[in-house]
Design a protein around this motif. Structure first.
Motif, mmCIF file in Angstrom:
data_model
loop_
_atom_site.group_PDB
_atom_site.id
_atom_site.type_symbol
_atom_site.label_atom_id
_atom_site.label_comp_id
_atom_site.label_asym_id
_atom_site.label_seq_id
_atom_site.Cartn_x
_atom_site.Cartn_y
_atom_site.Cartn_z
ATOM 1 N N VAL A 95 0.842 -1.204 0.000
ATOM 2 C CA VAL A 95 0.000 0.000 0.000
ATOM 3 C C VAL A 95 0.873 1.248 0.000
ATOM 4 N N ASP A 98 2.590 1.760 -3.411
ATOM 5 C CA ASP A 98 1.610 2.235 -4.393
ATOM 6 C C ASP A 98 1.299 3.712 -4.169
ATOM 7 N N GLN A 99 1.090 4.116 -2.930
ATOM 8 C CA GLN A 99 0.799 5.523 -2.626
ATOM 9 C C GLN A 99 1.983 6.423 -2.951
ATOM 10 N N TRP A 102 2.316 6.846 -6.655
ATOM 11 C CA TRP A 102 1.265 7.763 -7.119
ATOM 12 C C TRP A 102 1.671 9.206 -6.837
#
Length: 109
Positions: A95, A98-99, A102
């Motif tokens: 997580v 991925d963050q 981004w």
């Protein structure tokens, strides 16, 4: 080759740019299933491969619970998330990777 490495901790994300020419070469050769890679002195074996990321376990960990890495490739970066432990830690690291990827893409580096 600049890579951002971080540890996903409960307090937040600690991000540090690090030099990892060996890891960049490993990804460029695209032999994820047949070779190992290093992060510092830790030796990693890829355990699962996905479209733009892969997971690996540390083979020489001194941590009884083990250590692992999540490596995500974006158009401009390799984002490396390192974690201690197993499934729960790996999920939190994924997580966070991925963050972070981004956020990097939103900043148009």
């Amino acid at each position: 080759s600049l890579i951002y490495s971080f540890s996903a901790e409960q307090e937040g994300i600690k991000a540090d740019p690090i030099e990892l020419n060996q890891l960049v070469g490993f990804v460029k050769k695209n032999k994820l299933q047949t070779e190992f890679f290093f992060v510092g002195t830790n030796h990693y074996l890829v355990t699962s491969i996905h479209e733009n990321w892969f997971c690996a376990r540390c083979l020489n960990s001194s941590n009884q619970a083990g250590e692992g890495a999540i490596v995500m490739q974006t158009s401009a970066f390799l984002v490396v998330g390192l974690y201690d432990g197993s499934t729960g830690s790996a999920s939190r690291a994924m997580v966070a990777v991925d963050q972070f990827a981004w956020l990097l893409s939103r900043r148009n580096f």
